[in-house]
Design a protein around this motif. Structure first.
Motif, short mmCIF file in Angstrom:
data_model
loop_
_atom_site.label_atom_id
_atom_site.label_comp_id
_atom_site.label_asym_id
_atom_site.label_seq_id
_atom_site.Cartn_x
_atom_site.Cartn_y
_atom_site.Cartn_z
N ILE A 1 -64.50 23.78 -49.53
CA ILE A 1 -64.03 22.40 -49.61
C ILE A 1 -63.66 22.07 -51.06
N TYR A 2 -64.38 22.63 -52.02
CA TYR A 2 -64.09 22.37 -53.42
C TYR A 2 -62.63 22.67 -53.74
N TYR A 3 -62.12 23.78 -53.25
CA TYR A 3 -60.73 24.16 -53.54
C TYR A 3 -59.73 23.41 -52.67
N ALA A 4 -60.21 22.71 -51.68
CA ALA A 4 -59.30 21.92 -50.84
C ALA A 4 -58.67 20.78 -51.62
N ALA A 5 -59.22 20.48 -52.79
CA ALA A 5 -58.64 19.43 -53.63
C ALA A 5 -57.19 19.76 -53.96
N GLY A 6 -56.83 21.03 -53.85
CA GLY A 6 -55.45 21.43 -54.09
C GLY A 6 -54.51 21.14 -52.93
N LEU A 7 -55.06 20.67 -51.82
CA LEU A 7 -54.22 20.33 -50.67
C LEU A 7 -53.42 19.06 -50.96
N ASP A 8 -52.28 18.96 -50.32
CA ASP A 8 -51.45 17.77 -50.44
C ASP A 8 -52.21 16.60 -49.80
N ARG A 9 -52.54 15.60 -50.60
CA ARG A 9 -53.35 14.48 -50.10
C ARG A 9 -52.60 13.59 -49.12
N ASP A 10 -51.31 13.78 -49.02
CA ASP A 10 -50.54 13.03 -48.03
C ASP A 10 -50.30 13.85 -46.77
N GLY A 11 -50.80 15.08 -46.77
CA GLY A 11 -50.54 15.97 -45.65
C GLY A 11 -51.55 15.84 -44.52
N ASP A 12 -51.19 16.42 -43.39
CA ASP A 12 -52.05 16.38 -42.21
C ASP A 12 -53.38 17.09 -42.44
N ALA A 13 -53.34 18.20 -43.18
CA ALA A 13 -54.58 18.95 -43.41
C ALA A 13 -55.58 18.12 -44.21
N TRP A 14 -55.11 17.40 -45.21
CA TRP A 14 -56.02 16.56 -46.00
C TRP A 14 -56.62 15.45 -45.14
N ARG A 15 -55.78 14.81 -44.33
CA ARG A 15 -56.28 13.74 -43.46
C ARG A 15 -57.31 14.29 -42.47
N ALA A 16 -57.04 15.49 -41.95
CA ALA A 16 -57.99 16.09 -41.01
C ALA A 16 -59.30 16.42 -41.73
N LEU A 17 -59.20 16.89 -42.96
CA LEU A 17 -60.41 17.19 -43.74
C LEU A 17 -61.22 15.92 -43.99
N GLU A 18 -60.55 14.86 -44.37
CA GLU A 18 -61.25 13.59 -44.58
C GLU A 18 -61.94 13.13 -43.31
N ARG A 19 -61.25 13.26 -42.19
CA ARG A 19 -61.83 12.84 -40.92
C ARG A 19 -63.06 13.69 -40.58
N LEU A 20 -62.96 15.00 -40.77
CA LEU A 20 -64.11 15.86 -40.48
C LEU A 20 -65.31 15.50 -41.35
N ALA A 21 -65.04 15.08 -42.57
CA ALA A 21 -66.12 14.75 -43.50
C ALA A 21 -66.80 13.44 -43.15
N THR A 22 -66.11 12.58 -42.42
CA THR A 22 -66.66 11.25 -42.16
C THR A 22 -66.89 10.92 -40.70
N ALA A 23 -66.33 11.69 -39.80
CA ALA A 23 -66.43 11.34 -38.37
C ALA A 23 -67.40 12.25 -37.65
N SER A 24 -68.10 11.70 -36.72
CA SER A 24 -69.01 12.51 -35.90
C SER A 24 -68.35 12.94 -34.60
N ASP A 25 -67.14 12.46 -34.36
CA ASP A 25 -66.47 12.79 -33.10
C ASP A 25 -65.16 13.55 -33.31
N ALA A 26 -65.09 14.35 -34.38
CA ALA A 26 -63.87 15.11 -34.66
C ALA A 26 -63.61 16.10 -33.52
N THR A 27 -62.36 16.32 -33.25
CA THR A 27 -61.98 17.20 -32.15
C THR A 27 -61.87 18.65 -32.61
N ASP A 28 -61.86 19.55 -31.65
CA ASP A 28 -61.68 20.96 -31.97
C ASP A 28 -60.34 21.19 -32.66
N GLU A 29 -59.32 20.44 -32.26
CA GLU A 29 -58.00 20.58 -32.86
C GLU A 29 -58.02 20.18 -34.34
N GLU A 30 -58.75 19.13 -34.65
CA GLU A 30 -58.87 18.70 -36.05
C GLU A 30 -59.62 19.76 -36.87
#
Length: 86
Positions: A1-30
């Protein structure tokens, strides 16, 4: 996760990472999207390189200790830890 800071913060992967870090109901697809993003980002390779450098440094420091089984065992444990990363 430390190196994920290099991800595009406007991209889908960053949004999915944020969701996984904060949500208890993340989907398998996320979860799969984050795993794919981390794998394609080079983060695993960079993390391995950092771990390898620490192991090399630790083993070099062990060389300064008296030559005994304990130092050899510690060096083997360090090598084993690296082998678990691959």
């Amino acid at each position: 996760i430390y190196y994920a800071a290099g991800l595009d913060r406007d991209g889908d992967a960053w949004r999915a990472l944020e969701r996984l870090a904060t949500a208890s109901d993340a989907t398998d697809e996320e979860f799969d999207a984050v795993v794919a993003a981390v794998r394609s980002s080079g983060a695993i390779e960079r993390t391995y390189a950092v771990a390898e450098a620490f192991v090399d440094r630790a083993k070099a420091n062990l060389a300064d200790l008296p030559d005994d089984e304990t130092g050899e065992l510690l060096a083997e444990i360090a090598d084993f830890a690296l082998s678990r990363l691959s």
